[in-house]
Design an enzyme around this catalytic site. Structure first.
Site, short mmCIF file in Angstrom:
data_model
loop_
_atom_site.label_atom_id
_atom_site.label_comp_id
_atom_site.label_asym_id
_atom_site.label_seq_id
_atom_site.Cartn_x
_atom_site.Cartn_y
_atom_site.Cartn_z
N CYS A 141 38.44 42.52 45.19
CA CYS A 141 37.48 41.78 44.37
C CYS A 141 37.18 40.36 44.87
O CYS A 141 36.45 40.20 45.84
CB CYS A 141 37.95 41.80 42.93
SG CYS A 141 36.64 41.45 41.76
N HIS A 183 40.57 47.12 40.87
CA HIS A 183 41.88 46.62 40.45
C HIS A 183 42.60 47.78 39.78
O HIS A 183 42.19 48.91 39.87
CB HIS A 183 41.71 45.52 39.38
CG HIS A 183 41.01 44.31 39.80
ND1 HIS A 183 41.62 43.27 40.44
CD2 HIS A 183 39.72 43.93 39.64
CE1 HIS A 183 40.76 42.29 40.63
NE2 HIS A 183 39.59 42.66 40.16
N1 GLN Z 1 35.01 35.91 40.12
C1 GLN Z 1 34.52 37.08 40.75
C2 GLN Z 1 33.44 37.79 39.96
O1 GLN Z 1 33.38 37.70 38.76
C3 GLN Z 1 35.66 38.01 41.10
C4 GLN Z 1 36.35 38.59 39.91
C5 GLN Z 1 37.54 39.43 40.24
O2 GLN Z 1 38.26 39.20 41.23
N2 GLN Z 1 37.84 40.39 39.36
O3 GLN Z 1 32.63 38.47 40.56
#
Ligand code: GLN
Length: 243
Positions: free
Chosen positions: A93, A193
């Protein structure tokens, strides 16, 4: 035989149990009699990145990405060297986003990224955040199978030349996108995740094989009993009408 893993920004980039990925890699390698050295590295710490077989970076909210990106950029040459030496990469992510050209966050702020790949990410409006369980189909190193995870990102990632997987149910790289993540011979980057590896043992083993290849060449891993892991995966695939 040993396996050296570097877990970057373990104290900041660790959303939804991403730390479980490091744990799974360690255990699945240990069960095959492979010694695992698991080191962490955070802002300002000195580590020779190219010394490691596997580079792992988890996800983070915009706040954490803002905190770490300058340190990450300062390591660009070292990361490139590690890539050139065929280190395996697992990027989740926020980590995935920071290997592209840039990430424009929810407040419209530009977070300069490593630019190793052509993709770039821009935050969506709040109505189009990609949240929920996700099922995908991927082909890694010649084997095709289904995988599950959980996604929560505003970022919409565009211009991905070689995605990690096809989306069966969920969003992936963009709101209702047909594709998820990015992958090449050594880098696996995904929005999944959950954490990713406990429910997807084939991905864990593919990463271990890729990491060992750096110093030992092609290695065959002896199979493990994955009954529970596969059951957990199938429950979610069933729920997502993707079995
Ligand atoms: N901040 C990033 C987004 O919202 C990544 C979020 C994350 O790692 N779950 O796209």
């Amino acid at each position: 035989m040993n396996l050296k893993i570097l877990w970057m920004y373990h104290d900041l980039m660790d959303l939804y149990g991403d730390k479980g990925n490091a744990e799974v890699l360690k255990r699945r390698a240990a069960k095959r009699g492979i010694d695992v050295i698991l080191d962490t590295c955070t802002i300002g710490e000195e580590k020779n990145i190219a010394d490691y077989d596997l580079f792992f970076m988890g996800g983070g909210a915009d706040r954490e990405q803002n905190l770490i990106y300058k340190d990450l950029l300062s390591r660009k040459d070292a990361i490139r060297e590690a890539m050139d030496q065929k280190t395996a990469f697992l990027l989740i992510c926020g980590g995935y986003q920071l290997f592209g050209k840039y990430y424009k966050d929810q407040d419209g702020q530009m977070i300069e990224s490593l630019g190793f790949f052509d993709y770039y990410t821009e935050a969506s409006d709040r109505d189009h955040r990609c949240i929920g369980n996700i099922a995908v189909e991927t082909t890694i190193d010649g084997e095709t199978f289904r995988a599950v995870g959980f996604e929560n990102h505003g970022g919409q990632t565009k211009d991905v030349s070689t995605p990690f997987a096809k989306v069966l149910n969920g969003h992936g790289n963009m709101y209702q996108s047909p594709y998820e993540g990015f992958m090449n011979d050594t880098v696996l980057a995904t929005y999944m995740h959950g954490p990713l590896l406990p429910k997807n043992p084939k991905i864990a083993d593919a990463l271990i094989r890729r990491a060992l290849k750096k110093r030992y060449g092609e290695v065959t891993l002896e199979p493990l009993d994955d009954t529970l892991e596969n059951r957990a995966r199938e429950v979610m695939l069933e729920r997502l009408h993707a079995l």
